[in-house]
Enzyme design. Structure first.
Site, PDB file in Angstrom:
ATOM      1  N   CYS A   1       0.833  -1.209   0.000  1.00  0.00           N
ATOM      2  CA  CYS A   1       0.000   0.000   0.000  1.00  0.00           C
ATOM      3  C   CYS A   1       0.866   1.257   0.000  1.00  0.00           C
ATOM      4  CB  CYS A   1      -0.927  -0.014   1.213  1.00  0.00           C
ATOM      5  SG  CYS A   1      -1.956   1.461   1.322  1.00  0.00           S
TER       6      CYS A   1
ATOM      7  N   CYS B   1      -0.555   4.133   2.177  1.00  0.00           N
ATOM      8  CA  CYS B   1      -0.344   3.937   3.623  1.00  0.00           C
ATOM      9  C   CYS B   1       1.122   4.150   4.002  1.00  0.00           C
ATOM     10  CB  CYS B   1      -0.719   2.520   4.057  1.00  0.00           C
ATOM     11  SG  CYS B   1      -2.148   1.815   3.239  1.00  0.00           S
ATOM     12  N   ASP B   2       2.050   3.597   3.222  1.00  0.00           N
ATOM     13  CA  ASP B   2       3.442   3.520   3.673  1.00  0.00           C
ATOM     14  C   ASP B   2       4.433   4.388   2.899  1.00  0.00           C
ATOM     15  OD1 ASP B   2       2.614   1.652   5.532  1.00  0.00           O
ATOM     16  OD2 ASP B   2       2.907  -0.025   4.158  1.00  0.00           O
TER      17      ASP B   2
END
Ligand code: FAD
Ligand code: NAP
Length: 309
Positions: free
Chosen positions: A133, A136-137
């Site tokens: 992701c 997200c990261d």
């Protein structure tokens, strides 16, 4: 006893809930193990949802969907459904909290999950440099080098997203041409800090106690091996459906599926079992698009009303 139980709160499940409740069904509950919205909430940009002219993130696109459904009476249970069985005309949903819920009709809209590339080091460093992701990261690698594995729409789109945060993004694909749509590839070709490494296999993700330190790749034409100096590896190699345990009981499956575990449906999203529907990425031949999942969900919601009548 529910009229209609919906398993999964992505675009398919939410839209089924909207149509079923707005169409008059009273006891409709959507079971979602996480937050409603589905996998698209992990996407950095959507530009192909009809009517949505400005590019938005997946989170922004899905923000209002649950509220719209609740307005017509859709109930939301934040629970994972671990087993679905049917006896006579009644379905039983077993929840992860031990509860058992009965329903007259059910929709499976459990979507899909990221596939593993099965490269050495992928499991060991998952969450410590390996991610599926970018939204997200990605920020953890601000100003650093990262690699993306894959050649589909997700890999190409997310590589472009990462290029705005990271110093250099290597996109490693096993063939000499991308699977992604020409429109996305055209955008990719214009990004100066993305280095395309085509016709290369990924051999190993290496690292130490602090996490990932590199990705070893091998040329398919020369067998030359090189190590990319990266601190993050983003794996975007497609999606799997994982419903086997949900609909498996005593070694047999509740409804018909193909060899990949995708549920076989007709044009009304009906499965081989009366009163059981499937919609979105989980069904056979799914185009794996938000608009298609939503369309399937609407069809299933309307189908559930007709079934109960
Ligand atoms: P999902 O969105 O996968 O939702 C399924 C839901 O079910 C999940 O929230 C999950 O938590 C829940 N669930 C699963 N099992 C259970 C259980 N047992 N009990 C309870 N809940 C459960 N599509 C586009 O149209 N345009 C794009 O630009 C685009 N970009 C994308 C970018 C990325 C990074 C990704 C990953 C996908 C993208 N897609 C895009 C594809 C799109 O997101 C999917 O096709 C769509 O979300 C499928 O919807 P769905 O409702 O079938 O499943
Ligand atoms: P995908 O289209 O299945 O592509 C997967 C990519 O990963 C392919 O290029 C494949 O290589 C490669 N791959 C598979 N296994 C691998 C392995 N073990 N090691 C290395 N590479 C591997 O998956 P996706 O990109 O996640 O897309 C899934 C669906 O969602 C598609 O239908 C896509 O169109 C849709 N989607 C749409 C959008 C959009 O509309 N903008 C955005 C994202 C996703 P090969 O090419 O050699 O097979």
């Amino acid at each position: 006893m529910l009229d209609f139980a919906i398993i999964g709160g992505g675009p398919a499940g939410l839209t089924a809930g909207l149509y079923a409740t707005r169409g008059g069904l009273k006891d409709v509950v959507m079971f979602e193990k996480g937050l409603p919205g589905g996998q698209i909430t992990q996407s950095s940009e959507i530009e192909n949802y009809p009517g949505q002219i400005e590019v938005v993130t997946g989170m922004e696109l899905m923000e209002k969907w649950p509220e719209q459904c609740q307005r017509f009476g859709l109930q939301h249970s934040m629970n994972e459904v671990t087993k679905l069985t049917k006896e006579g005309d009644i379905f039983t949903l077993s929840l992860i909290n031990g509860e058992k819920i009965e329903a007259k009709s059910v929709l499976i809209a459990t979507g899909s999950v990221p596939k593993h590339a099965n490269v050495k080091g992928e499991k060991e460093f998952f969450g410590r440099g390996v991610s599926t992701c970018a939204t997200c990261d990605g920020f953890f690698y601000k100003g650093k080098n990262v690699a993306v594995i894959g050649g589909g729409d997700t890999a190409v789109e997310e590589a472009i997203f990462l290029s705005n945060i990271c110093k250099t993004v290597y996109i490693v694909h096993r063939r000499d041409e991308f699977r992604a749509s020409p429109h996305e590839v055209e955008k990719l070709n214009k990004v100066p800090n993305i280095i395309q490494i085509l016709s290369h296999t990924t051999e190993e993700i290496i690292g130490d106690n602090s996490g990932v330190t590199g990705l070893i790749v091998k040329s398919k034409s020369t067998n030359e091996i090189k190590t990319l100096d990266v601190l993050g590896v983003f794996v975007f190699v497609g999606r799997d459906v994982l419903n086997q345990t949900l609909i498996q009981d005593d070694g047999s499956f509740l409804c018909d599926m193909n060899s990949s575990g995708e549920v076989i449906v007709d044009l009304n999203m009906k499965t081989s079992v009366s009163g059981l529907f499937a919609a979105g990425d989980i069904r056979i031949n799914a185009p794996k698009q938000v608009i298609c999942a939503a369309g399937d969900g609407a069809t299933a919601g309307i189908g559930a009303i007709a079934y109960l009548q």
